[in-house]
Design a protein around this motif. Structure first.
Motif, PDB file in Angstrom:
ATOM      1  N   MET A  12       0.820  -1.146   0.054  1.00 26.01           N
ATOM      2  CA  MET A  12       0.079  -0.072   0.101  1.00 26.01           C
ATOM      3  C   MET A  12       0.928   1.255   0.030  1.00 26.01           C
ATOM      4  O   MET A  12       1.883   1.121   0.695  1.00 26.01           O
ATOM      5  CB  MET A  12      -0.776  -0.317   1.127  1.00 26.01           C
ATOM      6  CG  MET A  12      -1.802   1.276   1.414  1.00 26.01           C
ATOM      7  SD  MET A  12      -2.908   0.967   2.759  1.00 26.01           S
ATOM      8  CE  MET A  12      -4.476   1.172   2.120  1.00 26.01           C
ATOM      9  N   ILE A  13       0.608   2.135  -0.948  1.00 24.24           N
ATOM     10  CA  ILE A  13       1.042   3.589  -1.072  1.00 24.24           C
ATOM     11  C   ILE A  13       0.935   4.406   0.372  1.00 24.24           C
ATOM     12  O   ILE A  13      -0.413   4.635   0.670  1.00 24.24           O
ATOM     13  CB  ILE A  13       0.788   4.216  -2.158  1.00 24.24           C
ATOM     14  CG1 ILE A  13       1.286   3.265  -3.439  1.00 24.24           C
ATOM     15  CG2 ILE A  13       1.763   5.459  -2.094  1.00 24.24           C
ATOM     16  CD1 ILE A  13       1.006   3.673  -4.722  1.00 24.24           C
ATOM     17  N   THR A  14       1.844   4.874   0.974  1.00 23.12           N
ATOM     18  CA  THR A  14       1.532   5.664   2.139  1.00 23.12           C
ATOM     19  C   THR A  14       1.618   7.274   1.619  1.00 23.12           C
ATOM     20  O   THR A  14       2.639   7.407   0.747  1.00 23.12           O
ATOM     21  CB  THR A  14       2.391   5.400   3.396  1.00 23.12           C
ATOM     22  OG1 THR A  14       3.768   5.759   2.920  1.00 23.12           O
ATOM     23  CG2 THR A  14       2.306   3.994   3.807  1.00 23.12           C
ATOM     24  N   VAL A  15       0.828   8.235   2.190  1.00 21.18           N
ATOM     25  CA  VAL A  15       0.961   9.511   1.881  1.00 21.18           C
ATOM     26  C   VAL A  15       1.873  10.090   2.783  1.00 21.18           C
ATOM     27  O   VAL A  15       1.678  10.129   4.170  1.00 21.18           O
ATOM     28  CB  VAL A  15      -0.414  10.116   1.821  1.00 21.18           C
ATOM     29  CG1 VAL A  15      -0.491  11.729   1.458  1.00 21.18           C
ATOM     30  CG2 VAL A  15      -1.410   9.562   0.855  1.00 21.18           C
ATOM     31  N   LYS A  16       2.660  11.007   2.284  1.00 23.15           N
ATOM     32  CA  LYS A  16       3.695  11.863   3.199  1.00 23.15           C
ATOM     33  C   LYS A  16       2.919  12.935   3.734  1.00 23.15           C
ATOM     34  O   LYS A  16       2.224  13.683   3.307  1.00 23.15           O
ATOM     35  CB  LYS A  16       4.836  12.097   2.127  1.00 23.15           C
ATOM     36  CG  LYS A  16       6.025  12.880   3.219  1.00 23.15           C
ATOM     37  CD  LYS A  16       7.195  13.206   2.370  1.00 23.15           C
ATOM     38  CE  LYS A  16       8.130  13.497   3.417  1.00 23.15           C
ATOM     39  NZ  LYS A  16       9.562  13.810   2.428  1.00 23.15           N
ATOM     40  N   ASP A  17       3.022  13.055   4.998  1.00 24.15           N
ATOM     41  CA  ASP A  17       2.399  14.192   5.670  1.00 24.15           C
ATOM     42  C   ASP A  17       3.534  15.105   6.119  1.00 24.15           C
ATOM     43  O   ASP A  17       4.224  15.225   6.778  1.00 24.15           O
ATOM     44  CB  ASP A  17       1.946  13.629   7.329  1.00 24.15           C
ATOM     45  CG  ASP A  17       1.144  14.535   8.048  1.00 24.15           C
ATOM     46  OD1 ASP A  17       0.836  15.861   7.419  1.00 24.15           O
ATOM     47  OD2 ASP A  17       0.743  14.245   9.032  1.00 24.15           O
ATOM     48  N   LYS A  18       3.136  16.410   5.300  1.00 21.57           N
ATOM     49  CA  LYS A  18       4.192  17.311   5.220  1.00 21.57           C
ATOM     50  C   LYS A  18       4.044  18.125   6.371  1.00 21.57           C
ATOM     51  O   LYS A  18       5.092  18.767   6.985  1.00 21.57           O
ATOM     52  CB  LYS A  18       3.954  18.260   3.962  1.00 21.57           C
ATOM     53  CG  LYS A  18       4.268  17.465   2.774  1.00 21.57           C
ATOM     54  CD  LYS A  18       4.250  18.755   1.657  1.00 21.57           C
ATOM     55  CE  LYS A  18       4.533  17.864  -0.028  1.00 21.57           C
ATOM     56  NZ  LYS A  18       4.247  18.546  -0.760  1.00 21.57           N
TER      57      LYS A  18
END
Length: 120
Positions: free
Chosen positions: A1-7
């Protein structure tokens, strides 16, 4: 699963790292800048007393009228000029710049310190 980077989480980690070394005193308080998606906030803080000495943001009534129809960069300049004037009124001549984990570019760079010759 691709994780979204939390900026924002990354920015908060950088801010905590910077705050270990950047401390405001009575003689040289800390200039903190925070920018949200639509507003920019700046405040000068004396960390030894835990008090905010001066603040300005795009939500202030006087500034909100001045920034109508302006870009974010122009609004940041206006906030910087206002906080510089308010700092001079409180006789604050030097500050320590706390970039809040943001990169030191564009909107942050346009917010001048009380020592800026343009606001002198």
């Amino acid at each position: 699963m691709i994780t979204v980077k939390d900026k924002n989480k990354d920015r908060q980690v950088r801010h905590e790292r910077v705050r270990k070394t950047v401390v405001g005193t009575s003689e040289r308080p800390r200039l903190n800048v925070y920018r949200s998606l639509s507003n920019i906030y700046a405040q000068i803080i004396d960390d030894s007393k835990g008090k905010t000495l001066v603040s300005a943001s795009t939500l202030d009534k006087e500034i909100a009228e001045m920034i109508k129809g302006k870009t974010k960069t122009e609004a940041a300049k206006i906030v910087g000029e206002v906080i510089g004037k308010r700092a001079k009124e409180k006789k604050i001549k030097e500050v320590v710049f706390d970039r809040g984990g943001y990169l030191y570019t564009c909107l942050l760079y346009t917010s001048p310190s009380p020592r800026d010759p343009k606001t002198s």
